[in-house]
Design a protein around this motif. Sequence first.
Motif, mmCIF file in Angstrom:
data_model
loop_
_atom_site.group_PDB
_atom_site.id
_atom_site.type_symbol
_atom_site.label_atom_id
_atom_site.label_comp_id
_atom_site.label_asym_id
_atom_site.label_seq_id
_atom_site.Cartn_x
_atom_site.Cartn_y
_atom_site.Cartn_z
ATOM 1 N N ALA A 288 0.810 -1.224 0.000
ATOM 2 C CA ALA A 288 0.000 0.000 0.000
ATOM 3 C C ALA A 288 0.840 1.269 0.000
ATOM 4 N N ASP B 245 -6.804 0.118 -4.749
ATOM 5 C CA ASP B 245 -5.962 0.751 -3.721
ATOM 6 C C ASP B 245 -6.791 1.217 -2.533
ATOM 7 N N TYR C 61 -6.333 -0.097 1.249
ATOM 8 C CA TYR C 61 -6.035 0.732 2.438
ATOM 9 C C TYR C 61 -6.953 0.339 3.596
#
Length: 147
Positions: A24, A126, A130
């Motif tokens: 990440a 993404d 997260y």
Amino acid sequence: MLNALEVITTVLVGLMVGVEFSVAFVMNPIFNALPDDSYLLARAHGGRMLGAVMPFWYIGSLVLAAVWAVAGWHHHGTGLVVTAAALLIVSVIMSVLLLVPINNQSKTWTPDNRPADWREQGNRWDRFHYARVAVIVAAFTLLVAAL
């Protein structure tokens, strides 16, 4: 025996957190700085490589946490372990429902066959990632606190 299970589970989950945190906050930002074709190929390769390993890692971590919770039912910190296991369940559900479908598509993309919205799909992955990292960090923290 319970002590060994606690250590093995905590180390395994901690390593998973480290890898996912690195994806990440280290690898994906590096990939994002590459030219489009290189970015796409790097993300596709990462999706294939980690996509092959992570299901076993996530499920294995969950199973170990569940075994720890059962084996240590009358010991100090069991509530923390049960909560950590619940969070690991959430992370598996998030993976299966949100991240894996995007990954299964993106790991086959090349500069010649990528869809028009490939960047948006990568950004969506993404954002979900997260959130999953936050969940597994919380699970790891609870496991450490239960030791």
